[in-house]
Write a protein that holds these residues in place. Structure first.
Motif, PDB file in Angstrom:
ATOM      1  N   PHE A 211       0.840  -1.192   0.000  1.00 52.35           N
ATOM      2  CA  PHE A 211       0.000   0.000   0.000  1.00 52.35           C
ATOM      3  C   PHE A 211       0.879   1.248   0.000  1.00 52.35           C
ATOM      4  O   PHE A 211       1.910   1.282   0.686  1.00 52.35           O
ATOM      5  CB  PHE A 211      -0.916   0.008   1.231  1.00 52.35           C
ATOM      6  CG  PHE A 211      -1.930  -1.096   1.229  1.00 52.35           C
ATOM      7  CD1 PHE A 211      -3.084  -0.984   0.480  1.00 52.35           C
ATOM      8  CD2 PHE A 211      -1.726  -2.252   1.967  1.00 52.35           C
ATOM      9  CE1 PHE A 211      -4.026  -2.003   0.474  1.00 52.35           C
ATOM     10  CE2 PHE A 211      -2.650  -3.281   1.960  1.00 52.35           C
ATOM     11  CZ  PHE A 211      -3.799  -3.149   1.209  1.00 52.35           C
ATOM     12  N   PRO A 212       0.501   2.247  -0.778  1.00 48.81           N
ATOM     13  CA  PRO A 212       1.337   3.458  -0.849  1.00 48.81           C
ATOM     14  C   PRO A 212       1.381   4.188   0.486  1.00 48.81           C
ATOM     15  O   PRO A 212       0.419   4.159   1.260  1.00 48.81           O
ATOM     16  CB  PRO A 212       0.644   4.301  -1.926  1.00 48.81           C
ATOM     17  CG  PRO A 212      -0.776   3.819  -1.939  1.00 48.81           C
ATOM     18  CD  PRO A 212      -0.709   2.350  -1.607  1.00 48.81           C
ATOM     19  N   ASP A 213       2.519   4.820   0.733  1.00 47.40           N
ATOM     20  CA  ASP A 213       2.666   5.593   1.962  1.00 47.40           C
ATOM     21  C   ASP A 213       1.804   6.856   1.903  1.00 47.40           C
ATOM     22  O   ASP A 213       1.634   7.468   0.843  1.00 47.40           O
ATOM     23  CB  ASP A 213       4.132   5.986   2.165  1.00 47.40           C
ATOM     24  CG  ASP A 213       5.017   4.764   2.385  1.00 47.40           C
ATOM     25  OD1 ASP A 213       4.512   3.786   2.948  1.00 47.40           O
ATOM     26  OD2 ASP A 213       6.200   4.805   1.991  1.00 47.40           O
ATOM     27  N   CYS A 214       1.265   7.221   3.036  1.00 46.25           N
ATOM     28  CA  CYS A 214       0.423   8.416   3.113  1.00 46.25           C
ATOM     29  C   CYS A 214       1.282   9.674   3.082  1.00 46.25           C
ATOM     30  O   CYS A 214       2.384   9.711   3.641  1.00 46.25           O
ATOM     31  CB  CYS A 214      -0.421   8.396   4.390  1.00 46.25           C
ATOM     32  SG  CYS A 214      -1.580   7.025   4.506  1.00 46.25           S
ATOM     33  N   ASP A 215       0.775  10.715   2.432  1.00 49.54           N
ATOM     34  CA  ASP A 215       1.447  12.006   2.444  1.00 49.54           C
ATOM     35  C   ASP A 215       1.280  12.652   3.816  1.00 49.54           C
ATOM     36  O   ASP A 215       0.336  12.347   4.560  1.00 49.54           O
ATOM     37  CB  ASP A 215       0.872  12.918   1.357  1.00 49.54           C
ATOM     38  CG  ASP A 215       1.115  12.364  -0.048  1.00 49.54           C
ATOM     39  OD1 ASP A 215       2.138  11.658  -0.208  1.00 49.54           O
ATOM     40  OD2 ASP A 215       0.285  12.603  -0.935  1.00 49.54           O
ATOM     41  N   PHE A 216       2.196  13.544   4.129  1.00 54.96           N
ATOM     42  CA  PHE A 216       2.173  14.165   5.463  1.00 54.96           C
ATOM     43  C   PHE A 216       0.932  15.025   5.675  1.00 54.96           C
ATOM     44  O   PHE A 216       0.508  15.256   6.806  1.00 54.96           O
ATOM     45  CB  PHE A 216       3.446  15.011   5.658  1.00 54.96           C
ATOM     46  CG  PHE A 216       3.511  16.238   4.803  1.00 54.96           C
ATOM     47  CD1 PHE A 216       3.050  17.462   5.277  1.00 54.96           C
ATOM     48  CD2 PHE A 216       4.018  16.173   3.506  1.00 54.96           C
ATOM     49  CE1 PHE A 216       3.109  18.599   4.486  1.00 54.96           C
ATOM     50  CE2 PHE A 216       4.084  17.302   2.717  1.00 54.96           C
ATOM     51  CZ  PHE A 216       3.624  18.528   3.204  1.00 54.96           C
TER      52      PHE A 216
END
Length: 343
Positions: A211-216
């Motif tokens: 799963f892609p990492d979440c943006d800050f």
């Protein structure tokens, strides 16, 4: 009033209009429609077809023939593809389900995943040919975007067949592991089974869909949802196409002597999480990873092989040209008295 008109005119001068680009892309995409190909793999009897029908609220297997035990012994792995058009709120989706009947059913399952691997490569090859052709306007994307790999709830984790199959496919397709028939396990057994499967996948170097990492700048609710998805791997699911009535309401579930199991109840299974991931939140990311990672790796390998063949062909031709231009042997240039024009 005049000041208001003047202010609006000033805003119009400062407003170029490229902020409407997302709307233009949206309209064009909706008009064209979308395509998604989902592969389901796993041994017979784990509820693959039932889960697919539950995911997309359709019946893709209405003409399927269920084989008996004798027919399964001689059955080999083959690929079947079902395509259906679905429309929801004006958005059209061409959904293709690739099934793999016969996988894991034979007595000797040595390289039984080869048919699956070849099918994925064939779709890459066809897309590569279409992309390299003259007419690239209407290329049909039949690449496999996701593979739901069904793991049996019985036993102690992954079987050798599961390990070998996922290791053969993980560089070619997004693998999403699914723990089938979760209603046959207690909640404690489900947690232990999930932990065991994750440990074995890490031990054997199996790369599943990440799963892609979440943006800050993402909100906390979205971050929590992403973390929940990561922690739920493999998804413990229950499938059912039967409407059950309990306490005055109807829902899809299973009726047992000890109670009722509701398919879409998060307390009973991860079905809702899996469906949201596949349909609502990560369908486009699955397609992006297929295009940018798996297909690009295949494409790069094809170009390298083609380049290597061209270089070898040029070297071969160069050797032939050199041989044809090679001077005659010294012995043939020595003066021969019998051929002397003065004789």
């Amino acid at each position: 009033m005049s000041r208001l008109l003047s202010s609006l005119q000033d805003m119009d001068r400062e407003y170029v209009g490229f902020a409407t680009l997302p709307n233009q892309v949206h309209r064009k995409s909706v008009k064209k429609g979308f395509a998604f190909t989902l592969m389901v793999a796993g041994e017979s009897g784990l509820g693959k077809s039932t889960l697919v029908n539950s995911l997309y609220l359709t019946d893709l297997y209405n003409n399927r023939k269920v084989l008996n035990a004798e027919e399964r012994i001689v059955q080999t792995v083959f690929i079947t593809k079902h395509t259906v058009g679905i429309e929801e709120k004006g958005v059209r989706l061409r959904l293709s389900i690739v099934d793999t009947p016969g996988f894991g059913d034979a007595v000797n399952n040595t390289e039984s995943w080869k048919e699956i691997e070849d099918y994925i490569d064939q779709q890459f090859e066809q897309y590569f040919r279409d992309e390299s052709g003259l007419n690239r306007k209407n290329i049909q994307d039949n690449r496999v975007h996701c593979c739901l790999y069904f793991i049996s709830p019985f036993g102690h984790g992954l079987r050798p067949l599961d390990v070998e199959c996922m290791r053969a496919l993980h560089d070619k397709v997004n693998i999403v592991p699914v723990l089938a028939k979760a209603d046959s396990l207690t909640p404690t057994e489900v947690r232990r089974k999930k932990m065991k499967i994750r440990e074995e996948m890490e031990k054997f170097g199996i790369n599943i869909y990440q799963f892609p990492d979440c943006d800050f700048d993402e909100d906390e609710e979205f971050k929590q949802q992403e973390q929940l998805l990561k922690d739920s791997i493999p998804f413990a699911v229950i499938g059912s196409n039967i409407q059950v009535e309990s306490k005055g309401r109807k829902f899809r579930g299973r009726l047992y002597p000890w109670g009722v199991v509701e398919v879409e109840d998060p307390a009973h299974s991860d079905f809702l999480l899996l469906r949201n991931m596949l349909v609502k939140t990560h369908m486009q990311d699955l397609k992006d990873v297929t295009r940018e990672t798996h297909y690009e790796n295949y494409r790069a390998q094809c170009i390298q092989n083609m380049t290597r063949m061209v270089v070898q062909e040029r070297k071969r031709r160069g050797r032939n040209v050199t041989t044809s231009l090679k001077p005659a042997p010294f012995s043939s240039l020595v003066y021969q008295p019998s051929r002397s024009p003065w004789r």
